[in-house]
Design a protein around this motif. Structure first.
Motif, PDB file in Angstrom:
ATOM      1  N   HIS A  98       1.083  -1.304   0.152  1.00 43.62           N
ATOM      2  CA  HIS A  98      -0.069  -0.050   0.079  1.00 43.62           C
ATOM      3  C   HIS A  98       0.888   1.265   0.014  1.00 43.62           C
ATOM      4  N   GLN A  99       2.173   0.976   0.495  1.00 43.49           N
ATOM      5  CA  GLN A  99       2.953   2.160   0.386  1.00 43.49           C
ATOM      6  C   GLN A  99       3.595   2.510  -0.943  1.00 43.49           C
ATOM      7  N   LEU A 100       3.356   1.820  -2.097  1.00 45.87           N
ATOM      8  CA  LEU A 100       4.158   2.063  -3.217  1.00 45.87           C
ATOM      9  C   LEU A 100       4.305   3.271  -3.675  1.00 45.87           C
ATOM     10  N   GLY A 101       5.219   3.857  -4.001  1.00 48.73           N
ATOM     11  CA  GLY A 101       5.389   5.349  -4.346  1.00 48.73           C
ATOM     12  C   GLY A 101       5.388   6.332  -3.511  1.00 48.73           C
ATOM     13  N   TRP A 102       5.145   6.037  -2.421  1.00 43.84           N
ATOM     14  CA  TRP A 102       5.308   6.954  -1.126  1.00 43.84           C
ATOM     15  C   TRP A 102       6.736   7.659  -0.985  1.00 43.84           C
ATOM     16  N   ARG A 103       7.810   6.938  -1.449  1.00 41.53           N
ATOM     17  CA  ARG A 103       9.018   7.629  -1.185  1.00 41.53           C
ATOM     18  C   ARG A 103       9.410   8.270   0.186  1.00 41.53           C
ATOM     19  N   GLU A 104       9.797   9.406   0.310  1.00 36.68           N
ATOM     20  CA  GLU A 104      10.122  10.063   1.644  1.00 36.68           C
ATOM     21  C   GLU A 104       9.160   9.926   2.683  1.00 36.68           C
ATOM     22  N   HIS A 105       7.866   9.704   2.269  1.00 39.71           N
ATOM     23  CA  HIS A 105       6.698   9.731   3.234  1.00 39.71           C
ATOM     24  C   HIS A 105       6.492   8.223   3.586  1.00 39.71           C
ATOM     25  N   THR A 106       7.253   7.297   3.101  1.00 34.91           N
ATOM     26  CA  THR A 106       7.222   5.827   3.567  1.00 34.91           C
ATOM     27  C   THR A 106       7.282   5.566   5.110  1.00 34.91           C
ATOM     28  N   ASP A 107       6.669   4.897   5.739  1.00 37.15           N
ATOM     29  CA  ASP A 107       6.928   4.484   7.230  1.00 37.15           C
ATOM     30  C   ASP A 107       7.681   3.405   6.972  1.00 37.15           C
ATOM     31  N   GLU A 108       9.077   3.650   7.119  1.00 40.09           N
ATOM     32  CA  GLU A 108      10.052   2.574   6.978  1.00 40.09           C
ATOM     33  C   GLU A 108       9.904   1.370   7.836  1.00 40.09           C
ATOM     34  N   ALA A 109       9.690   1.717   9.153  1.00 41.11           N
ATOM     35  CA  ALA A 109       9.387   0.665  10.136  1.00 41.11           C
ATOM     36  C   ALA A 109       8.366  -0.111   9.692  1.00 41.11           C
ATOM     37  N   ARG A 110       7.229   0.173   9.488  1.00 46.56           N
ATOM     38  CA  ARG A 110       6.156  -0.576   9.047  1.00 46.56           C
ATOM     39  C   ARG A 110       6.584  -1.389   7.988  1.00 46.56           C
ATOM     40  N   LEU A 111       7.258  -0.820   6.751  1.00 44.62           N
ATOM     41  CA  LEU A 111       7.670  -1.482   5.550  1.00 44.62           C
ATOM     42  C   LEU A 111       8.687  -2.643   5.986  1.00 44.62           C
ATOM     43  N   PHE A 112       9.519  -2.533   6.685  1.00 47.40           N
ATOM     44  CA  PHE A 112      10.449  -3.429   7.072  1.00 47.40           C
ATOM     45  C   PHE A 112       9.857  -4.633   8.226  1.00 47.40           C
ATOM     46  N   GLY A 113       8.876  -3.953   8.734  1.00 47.32           N
ATOM     47  CA  GLY A 113       8.401  -4.746   9.876  1.00 47.32           C
ATOM     48  C   GLY A 113       7.266  -5.853   9.072  1.00 47.32           C
ATOM     49  N   TYR A 114       6.716  -5.469   7.999  1.00 46.32           N
ATOM     50  CA  TYR A 114       5.598  -6.281   7.336  1.00 46.32           C
ATOM     51  C   TYR A 114       6.553  -7.220   6.440  1.00 46.32           C
ATOM     52  N   ALA A 115       7.368  -6.764   5.965  1.00 47.54           N
ATOM     53  CA  ALA A 115       8.497  -7.611   5.124  1.00 47.54           C
ATOM     54  C   ALA A 115       8.939  -8.745   6.177  1.00 47.54           C
ATOM     55  N   ARG A 116       9.255  -8.682   7.327  1.00 50.40           N
ATOM     56  CA  ARG A 116       9.718  -9.595   7.993  1.00 50.40           C
ATOM     57  C   ARG A 116       8.492 -10.744   8.627  1.00 50.40           C
ATOM     58  N   SER A 117       7.395 -10.140   8.822  1.00 49.54           N
ATOM     59  CA  SER A 117       6.174 -10.711   9.200  1.00 49.54           C
ATOM     60  C   SER A 117       5.785 -11.859   7.931  1.00 49.54           C
ATOM     61  N   LEU A 118       5.820 -11.254   6.730  1.00 52.97           N
ATOM     62  CA  LEU A 118       5.414 -12.126   5.818  1.00 52.97           C
ATOM     63  C   LEU A 118       6.371 -13.040   5.333  1.00 52.97           C
ATOM     64  N   ALA A 119       7.788 -12.852   5.501  1.00 53.74           N
ATOM     65  CA  ALA A 119       8.746 -13.505   4.873  1.00 53.74           C
ATOM     66  C   ALA A 119       8.702 -14.899   4.837  1.00 53.74           C
ATOM     67  N   ALA A 120       7.935 -15.771   5.679  1.00 55.73           N
ATOM     68  CA  ALA A 120       7.812 -17.186   5.751  1.00 55.73           C
ATOM     69  C   ALA A 120       6.796 -17.608   4.828  1.00 55.73           C
ATOM     70  N   GLU A 121       5.978 -16.665   4.488  1.00 62.70           N
ATOM     71  CA  GLU A 121       4.918 -17.069   3.691  1.00 62.70           C
ATOM     72  C   GLU A 121       5.264 -17.759   2.228  1.00 62.70           C
ATOM     73  N   PRO A 122       4.758 -18.966   1.869  1.00 66.18           N
ATOM     74  CA  PRO A 122       5.474 -19.597   0.693  1.00 66.18           C
ATOM     75  C   PRO A 122       4.567 -19.056  -0.810  1.00 66.18           C
ATOM     76  N   ASP A 123       3.557 -18.162  -0.517  1.00 64.10           N
ATOM     77  CA  ASP A 123       2.704 -17.925  -1.627  1.00 64.10           C
ATOM     78  C   ASP A 123       3.549 -16.954  -2.614  1.00 64.10           C
ATOM     79  N   PHE A 124       3.663 -17.151  -4.053  1.00 62.66           N
ATOM     80  CA  PHE A 124       4.374 -16.425  -5.009  1.00 62.66           C
ATOM     81  C   PHE A 124       3.736 -14.918  -4.921  1.00 62.66           C
ATOM     82  N   PHE A 125       2.659 -14.662  -4.685  1.00 65.57           N
ATOM     83  CA  PHE A 125       2.203 -13.357  -4.716  1.00 65.57           C
ATOM     84  C   PHE A 125       2.414 -12.510  -3.688  1.00 65.57           C
TER      85      PHE A 125
END
Length: 231
Positions: free
Chosen positions: A157-184
């Motif tokens: 949902h933050q695509l294109g936000w650039r300097e407005h990106t909530d970096e902590a959320r972006l990286f936190g979300y990536a960690r939370s979903l990292a183990a999911e096997p789904d391609f999408f």
């Protein structure tokens, strides 16, 4: 114009441009998951624009009702029209409408409908942050949703936000979903990180270095496309 009349007007605008051969090719491209009438994107958008202009601008409930009518129609082009409509009128929407968008996202869901809806969600939330700093908490909940498509929306949902990106959320979300096997999901993580890397390449490189053992090869490949090799 009632939502039902709006749906009929959209149908009347598109059906004269139907192309059976193109419809077969479009259906094949989408792995035979949806029916099409065979109207390409540029022509579709041009054909429905006069109908869009007849729709009231300020009423969010009416806008969402029109989108729901289009979503209930069998051919995929009508869902595309719905996402185009929401994207054009996103300023009519408020954070309270995000729940309705996420419900819509779960119907006939695939990447071609989800990604435009993620853009609408992102536009609404980004605009609301000046008044409600923690408005993105709605995406924290979406990250835990049973639907992988809702989780994908949260991730991108933050695509294109650039300097407005909530970096902590972006990286936190990536960690939370990292183990999911789904391609999408894996693709979405990589896409979100790659997009942010245009603004903060060092931050993304550092994140990839520290998480390379938990991120999938697909995610790493997508995220690092425009970055120096990960060490």
């Amino acid at each position: 114009m009632t939502p039902g009349a709006f749906g009929e007007a959209i149908k009347a605008a598109l059906v004269p441009h139907a192309d059976a051969q193109r419809a077969l090719a479009m259906r094949a491209y989408m792995r035979d998951q949806f029916e099409f009438i065979g109207v390409p994107t540029p022509l579709r958008r041009k054909a429905v624009l006069p109908v869009f202009k007849r729709l009231p601008v300020e009423d969010a409930n009416h806008l969402l009702a029109c989108a729901k009518v289009l979503w209930s129609m069998p051919e995929r082009e009508f869902q595309y029209v719905a996402t185009d409509l929401l994207a054009r009128r996103w300023k009519t929407l408020a954070p309270a409408d995000i729940a309705h968008l996420l419900k819509l996202a779960q119907r006939s869901a695939w990447w071609d409908s989800i990604d435009p809806l993620a853009g609408v969600v992102g536009d609404v939330l980004k605009a609301a942050r000046t008044r409600t700093p923690d408005v993105q908490a709605a995406m924290d909940a979406a990250l835990e949703h049973e639907s992988l498509w809702v989780r994908r929306i949260a991730m991108i949902h933050q695509l294109g936000w650039r300097e407005h990106t909530d970096e902590a959320r972006l990286f936190g979300y990536a960690r939370s979903l990292a183990a999911e096997p789904d391609f999408f999901i894996r693709k979405a993580i990589g896409w979100a990180l790659r997009d942010y890397a245009w603004h903060a390449p060092h931050a993304v490189s550092g994140f990839l270095t520290t998480t390379r053992d938990i991120l999938s090869p697909l995610t790493l490949r997508e995220a690092s496309k425009h970055l120096p090799p990960i060490r």
